[in-house]
Design a protein around this motif. Sequence first.
Motif, PDB file in Angstrom:
ATOM      1  N   GLN A  14       0.842  -1.187   0.000  1.00  7.26           N
ATOM      2  CA  GLN A  14       0.000   0.000   0.000  1.00  7.26           C
ATOM      3  C   GLN A  14       0.884   1.246   0.000  1.00  7.26           C
ATOM      4  OE1 GLN A  14      -3.248   0.085   2.803  1.00  7.26           O
ATOM      5  NE2 GLN A  14      -3.613  -2.125   2.650  1.00  7.26           N
ATOM      6  N   ARG A  15       0.313   2.328  -0.486  1.00  4.31           N
ATOM      7  CA  ARG A  15       1.036   3.588  -0.581  1.00  4.31           C
ATOM      8  C   ARG A  15       0.460   4.588   0.413  1.00  4.31           C
ATOM      9  NH1 ARG A  15       3.993   5.661  -4.832  1.00  4.31           N
ATOM     10  NH2 ARG A  15       3.254   3.945  -6.138  1.00  4.31           N
ATOM     11  N   PHE A  16       1.346   5.300   1.123  1.00  5.92           N
ATOM     12  CA  PHE A  16       0.931   6.308   2.092  1.00  5.92           C
ATOM     13  C   PHE A  16       1.618   7.627   1.761  1.00  5.92           C
ATOM     14  CE2 PHE A  16       0.227   2.306   4.148  1.00  5.92           C
ATOM     15  CZ  PHE A  16      -0.928   2.481   4.895  1.00  5.92           C
ATOM     16  N   GLY A  17       0.966   8.709   2.131  1.00  6.89           N
ATOM     17  CA  GLY A  17       1.553  10.033   1.937  1.00  6.89           C
ATOM     18  C   GLY A  17       2.632  10.310   2.966  1.00  6.89           C
ATOM     19  N   ALA A  18       3.152  11.534   2.937  1.00  4.40           N
ATOM     20  CA  ALA A  18       4.273  11.892   3.806  1.00  4.40           C
ATOM     21  C   ALA A  18       3.887  12.813   4.951  1.00  4.40           C
ATOM     22  CB  ALA A  18       5.380  12.554   2.976  1.00  4.40           C
ATOM     23  N   PHE A  19       2.597  13.184   5.055  1.00  3.08           N
ATOM     24  CA  PHE A  19       2.174  14.028   6.169  1.00  3.08           C
ATOM     25  C   PHE A  19       2.065  13.200   7.454  1.00  3.08           C
ATOM     26  CE2 PHE A  19       0.160  16.302   2.486  1.00  3.08           C
ATOM     27  CZ  PHE A  19       1.011  17.408   2.532  1.00  3.08           C
ATOM     28  N   THR A  20       2.045  13.883   8.582  1.00  5.87           N
ATOM     29  CA  THR A  20       2.013  13.194   9.876  1.00  5.87           C
ATOM     30  C   THR A  20       0.803  12.272   9.990  1.00  5.87           C
ATOM     31  OG1 THR A  20       3.169  15.069  10.884  1.00  5.87           O
ATOM     32  CG2 THR A  20       2.052  13.537  12.365  1.00  5.87           C
ATOM     33  N   ALA A  21      -0.344  12.738   9.538  1.00  3.91           N
ATOM     34  CA  ALA A  21      -1.557  11.903   9.590  1.00  3.91           C
ATOM     35  C   ALA A  21      -1.372  10.622   8.784  1.00  3.91           C
ATOM     36  CB  ALA A  21      -2.759  12.691   9.074  1.00  3.91           C
ATOM     37  N   ASP A  22      -0.641  10.728   7.677  1.00  2.00           N
ATOM     38  CA  ASP A  22      -0.368   9.544   6.853  1.00  2.00           C
ATOM     39  C   ASP A  22       0.531   8.551   7.580  1.00  2.00           C
ATOM     40  OD1 ASP A  22      -1.832  10.638   4.674  1.00  2.00           O
ATOM     41  OD2 ASP A  22      -0.089  11.859   4.152  1.00  2.00           O
ATOM     42  N   LEU A  23       1.496   9.079   8.325  1.00  2.00           N
ATOM     43  CA  LEU A  23       2.377   8.190   9.099  1.00  2.00           C
ATOM     44  C   LEU A  23       1.586   7.465  10.182  1.00  2.00           C
ATOM     45  CD1 LEU A  23       5.589  10.401   9.520  1.00  2.00           C
ATOM     46  CD2 LEU A  23       4.887   8.969   7.601  1.00  2.00           C
TER      47      LEU A  23
END
Length: 202
Positions: free
Chosen positions: A11-20
């Motif tokens: 899966q792919r996640f973004g780089a913002f804190t919420a994504d982490l």
Amino acid sequence: MPCDRDEQPVQRFGAFTADLYALAAWRRQCQIETVVMESTGVYWIALCEVLAERGFDVRLVDAHDARQVPGRKTDVEDGQWLQELHTYGFLRGAFRPEDQVCVLRSYLRQRSMLVAMASRAVQHRQKALEQMHLKLTEVVSDMNGKTGMEILRAILAGERDPQRLASHRDRRCTHDQATIAKALEGHWRAEHLLALQQALEQ
């Protein structure tokens, strides 16, 4: 992710804190205990801290050690390769000190950087003086001492008379006031005075 833990193991996640946070939650949902990451630059630090705070055993591996097999050209394939090597226990985690040591190390690195910046500012200050043909560094041993700093501040306040500038001499100075005054007969130029002021502020 191991294929038996999720129907979509990649899966792919973004780089913002919420994504982490979402990534960590997905790992927890799949009952993952250990995570392998490549330690490249400083980009891994935030994710590593998020995962460690949530109880994961995070192992950092040198990117060079993990890329000895040719033919993998995408981030997804690279991640799958790391996961497979980790499953077989082939990856050795790099040393990462405990959190309080990391905090101390950050403070020490910040201090070291500030000291280096201050050293460069002193060099810029000396260059500005030399360009105005002021030989203050030759008659005052410590430019950061009382005499040196008072003379510099007087110059930036607009004083140009060598005798008045030399009157800031501390009694402990090796050179007498007349010698210091002789060294302060300069060629005043606005651009060098600006550089001197900025260097002193730094």
